[in-house]
Motif scaffolding. Sequence first.
Motif, PDB file in Angstrom:
ATOM      1  N   ALA A 105      45.256  17.087  62.574  1.00 37.55           N
ATOM      2  CA  ALA A 105      44.632  18.150  61.627  1.00 37.55           C
ATOM      3  C   ALA A 105      43.113  17.843  61.769  1.00 37.55           C
ATOM      4  O   ALA A 105      42.367  18.553  61.019  1.00 37.55           O
ATOM      5  N   GLY A 106      42.464  16.832  62.493  1.00 38.32           N
ATOM      6  CA  GLY A 106      41.364  16.512  62.507  1.00 38.32           C
ATOM      7  C   GLY A 106      40.331  17.099  63.298  1.00 38.32           C
ATOM      8  O   GLY A 106      40.540  18.488  63.545  1.00 38.32           O
ATOM      9  N   HIS A 107      39.029  16.689  63.339  1.00 42.17           N
ATOM     10  CA  HIS A 107      37.988  17.415  64.336  1.00 42.17           C
ATOM     11  C   HIS A 107      38.454  17.584  65.583  1.00 42.17           C
ATOM     12  O   HIS A 107      39.104  16.897  66.242  1.00 42.17           O
ATOM     13  N   LYS A 108      38.307  18.989  66.162  1.00 40.43           N
ATOM     14  CA  LYS A 108      38.624  19.239  67.486  1.00 40.43           C
ATOM     15  C   LYS A 108      37.595  19.764  68.144  1.00 40.43           C
ATOM     16  O   LYS A 108      36.341  20.296  67.703  1.00 40.43           O
ATOM     17  N   ARG A 109      37.616  19.889  69.478  1.00 45.67           N
ATOM     18  CA  ARG A 109      36.522  20.051  70.345  1.00 45.67           C
ATOM     19  C   ARG A 109      37.198  21.495  71.423  1.00 45.67           C
ATOM     20  O   ARG A 109      38.118  21.263  71.872  1.00 45.67           O
ATOM     21  N   ALA A 142      36.439  19.425  83.154  1.00 40.26           N
ATOM     22  CA  ALA A 142      36.614  19.394  81.733  1.00 40.26           C
ATOM     23  C   ALA A 142      38.141  18.770  81.416  1.00 40.26           C
ATOM     24  O   ALA A 142      38.307  17.954  80.549  1.00 40.26           O
ATOM     25  N   VAL A 143      39.061  19.016  82.094  1.00 38.69           N
ATOM     26  CA  VAL A 143      40.306  18.397  82.016  1.00 38.69           C
ATOM     27  C   VAL A 143      40.219  16.743  82.325  1.00 38.69           C
ATOM     28  O   VAL A 143      40.724  15.836  81.591  1.00 38.69           O
ATOM     29  N   THR A 144      39.637  16.751  83.291  1.00 40.21           N
ATOM     30  CA  THR A 144      39.376  15.068  83.743  1.00 40.21           C
ATOM     31  C   THR A 144      38.646  14.333  82.701  1.00 40.21           C
ATOM     32  O   THR A 144      38.863  12.928  82.328  1.00 40.21           O
ATOM     33  N   SER A 145      37.660  15.094  82.067  1.00 37.92           N
ATOM     34  CA  SER A 145      36.680  14.263  81.026  1.00 37.92           C
ATOM     35  C   SER A 145      37.461  13.894  79.813  1.00 37.92           C
ATOM     36  O   SER A 145      37.152  13.055  79.344  1.00 37.92           O
ATOM     37  N   LYS A 146      38.750  14.481  79.632  1.00 38.42           N
ATOM     38  CA  LYS A 146      39.439  14.189  78.273  1.00 38.42           C
ATOM     39  C   LYS A 146      38.727  14.385  77.063  1.00 38.42           C
ATOM     40  O   LYS A 146      38.870  13.564  75.756  1.00 38.42           O
ATOM     41  N   ARG A 147      37.855  15.415  77.088  1.00 40.81           N
ATOM     42  CA  ARG A 147      36.781  15.477  75.671  1.00 40.81           C
ATOM     43  C   ARG A 147      37.132  16.453  75.106  1.00 40.81           C
ATOM     44  O   ARG A 147      37.134  16.672  73.949  1.00 40.81           O
ATOM     45  N   PHE A 148      38.188  17.565  75.389  1.00 36.62           N
ATOM     46  CA  PHE A 148      38.241  18.633  74.787  1.00 36.62           C
ATOM     47  C   PHE A 148      39.866  18.896  74.304  1.00 36.62           C
ATOM     48  O   PHE A 148      40.847  18.477  75.081  1.00 36.62           O
ATOM     49  N   ASP A 149      40.255  19.366  73.231  1.00 35.57           N
ATOM     50  CA  ASP A 149      41.421  19.688  72.893  1.00 35.57           C
ATOM     51  C   ASP A 149      41.961  21.189  73.213  1.00 35.57           C
ATOM     52  O   ASP A 149      43.174  21.426  73.137  1.00 35.57           O
ATOM     53  N   VAL A 150      40.954  21.892  73.263  1.00 34.13           N
ATOM     54  CA  VAL A 150      41.279  23.402  73.323  1.00 34.13           C
ATOM     55  C   VAL A 150      40.467  24.016  74.498  1.00 34.13           C
ATOM     56  O   VAL A 150      39.254  23.822  74.420  1.00 34.13           O
ATOM     57  N   PHE A 151      40.999  24.828  75.390  1.00 33.88           N
ATOM     58  CA  PHE A 151      40.358  25.641  76.344  1.00 33.88           C
ATOM     59  C   PHE A 151      40.400  27.062  75.906  1.00 33.88           C
ATOM     60  O   PHE A 151      41.606  27.301  75.603  1.00 33.88           O
ATOM     61  N   ILE A 152      39.216  27.801  76.089  1.00 39.20           N
ATOM     62  CA  ILE A 152      39.462  29.202  75.853  1.00 39.20           C
ATOM     63  C   ILE A 152      38.779  30.035  77.134  1.00 39.20           C
ATOM     64  O   ILE A 152      37.555  29.411  77.351  1.00 39.20           O
ATOM     65  N   VAL A 153      39.774  30.544  78.046  1.00 42.87           N
ATOM     66  CA  VAL A 153      39.420  30.913  79.368  1.00 42.87           C
ATOM     67  C   VAL A 153      39.190  32.461  79.385  1.00 42.87           C
ATOM     68  O   VAL A 153      40.171  33.110  79.341  1.00 42.87           O
ATOM     69  N   LEU A 161      47.206  22.375  80.739  1.00 42.67           N
ATOM     70  CA  LEU A 161      48.528  22.351  79.880  1.00 42.67           C
ATOM     71  C   LEU A 161      49.212  21.035  80.002  1.00 42.67           C
ATOM     72  O   LEU A 161      49.666  20.525  79.135  1.00 42.67           O
ATOM     73  N   ALA A 162      49.227  20.572  81.320  1.00 44.41           N
ATOM     74  CA  ALA A 162      49.988  19.411  81.522  1.00 44.41           C
ATOM     75  C   ALA A 162      49.304  18.270  80.750  1.00 44.41           C
ATOM     76  O   ALA A 162      50.049  17.145  80.668  1.00 44.41           O
ATOM     77  N   ALA A 163      47.928  18.166  80.761  1.00 41.56           N
ATOM     78  CA  ALA A 163      47.185  17.289  80.214  1.00 41.56           C
ATOM     79  C   ALA A 163      47.321  17.318  78.528  1.00 41.56           C
ATOM     80  O   ALA A 163      46.811  16.462  77.982  1.00 41.56           O
ATOM     81  N   GLY A 164      47.906  18.429  78.159  1.00 41.20           N
ATOM     82  CA  GLY A 164      48.230  18.365  76.679  1.00 41.20           C
ATOM     83  C   GLY A 164      47.268  19.190  75.929  1.00 41.20           C
ATOM     84  O   GLY A 164      47.123  19.282  74.729  1.00 41.20           O
ATOM     85  N   ILE A 165      46.286  19.728  76.825  1.00 40.08           N
ATOM     86  CA  ILE A 165      45.490  20.799  76.140  1.00 40.08           C
ATOM     87  C   ILE A 165      45.719  21.957  75.769  1.00 40.08           C
ATOM     88  O   ILE A 165      46.728  22.668  76.528  1.00 40.08           O
ATOM     89  N   THR A 166      45.521  22.561  74.668  1.00 39.22           N
ATOM     90  CA  THR A 166      45.720  24.098  74.428  1.00 39.22           C
ATOM     91  C   THR A 166      45.089  25.053  75.150  1.00 39.22           C
ATOM     92  O   THR A 166      43.440  24.965  75.094  1.00 39.22           O
ATOM     93  N   VAL A 167      45.630  25.955  75.867  1.00 37.01           N
ATOM     94  CA  VAL A 167      44.904  26.745  76.521  1.00 37.01           C
ATOM     95  C   VAL A 167      44.968  28.253  75.909  1.00 37.01           C
ATOM     96  O   VAL A 167      46.234  28.780  75.833  1.00 37.01           O
ATOM     97  N   VAL A 168      43.943  29.171  75.676  1.00 38.20           N
ATOM     98  CA  VAL A 168      43.959  30.458  75.256  1.00 38.20           C
ATOM     99  C   VAL A 168      43.281  31.352  76.471  1.00 38.20           C
ATOM    100  O   VAL A 168      42.129  31.222  76.861  1.00 38.20           O
ATOM    101  N   ALA A 169      44.290  32.178  76.855  1.00 36.88           N
ATOM    102  CA  ALA A 169      43.370  33.441  77.892  1.00 36.88           C
ATOM    103  C   ALA A 169      43.131  34.202  77.006  1.00 36.88           C
ATOM    104  O   ALA A 169      43.511  34.999  76.285  1.00 36.88           O
TER     105      ALA A 169
END
Length: 345
Positions: free
Chosen positions: A47-51, A101-112, A128-136
């Motif tokens: 529930a905390g701070h996200k990027r 950006a996946v490799t950097s492990k800096r982000f929780d959400v991608f908006i593409v 997605l395989a790295a556990g990042i939420t992706v929104v098209a």
Amino acid sequence: MKIKKKALALGVVAGVLGLSAACVAPESGTTATGTAPEGSSAASSAAGHKRIAFFGFARANSFASATWSGIEEYAKANDAEAEFFDPNFDAQTQVQQIQDAVTSKRFDVFIVQANDGAAVVPAVKQALAAGITVVAEFTPVGTRYDTAESQVPGMITLIDVPVDNGRVLGELGVAACESKKLDPCEVAYLEGFKSLPLDNARTDAVVQALSAGTGVTVAAQVEGGYTKESGRKAMQDVLQSHPGVDVVIGSSQAIAGAEAVLKGKDVLLIGNGSSRQAVRAVQEGRWFATYYLPEKTAGAKAAELGLAKARGQNVAASTSSTALGPNGGKGTKDALAGVQGEYDE
């Protein structure tokens, strides 16, 4: 939907519709930082701070900038920070930015906001395989143009379905003919780019919807592109062969160019785009209608969906962008009463 030919030639982009180095922190990247609510837990908690990383068409594109404004504002208000990755309409640069950006492990959400929906699929799967939420957002990620459903398992979609967009444009064309009881009624369609699968799918839907109208014929079908200049030239070409055309449909930029050529002629205009200028043209009665999507609102909705899922909440897997605006995208004068539009051309 202000999208330049440079972008479209690289792959499948909506036109709406319609400008970069491949790195994790691009030179033109912007960060919007939110403040953690009082009593919130550490950033590492669900529930905390996200990027959020936003992979938009291009920083210089007004449509993508409207999307970004919605994302940025929502992030600031909801304990998150967001960063714009600018590929300058280059599809392969955008793919590399997603991978980095996946490799950097800096982000929780991608908006593409994909410049090429097919090209980004492997990178989206990697995220997605790295556990990042992706929104098209806006454009499909995949090769189908007739569905809002996710074409990549686990991805959230908030898109403008190209075939639905074309159908609505065609239905507006029929309504324009009926508004003046024109039978026969000649319609010219200034399509985007004939070389692009997405534009071809939209064009087929426009023609099919127009063909369902009584006495309606597609008198001309020419490439109108996504600029005033290309629209002006296309309209000049149409008038040489069809001087009695009754209705013209095209991108909002192309219709703005066509309008300049048609001064003094009784021709009904229909745009595909929701800029303030297009909305005003409809409200003033200069255009019959425009296809309307509140793109800043869509950006905020994409951020809302992405953050909610990243924080462990259940969200809808797919949503059509037209659900966010009035009248299913049919921006007639009545439907747009009081609407200002959310970006400038």
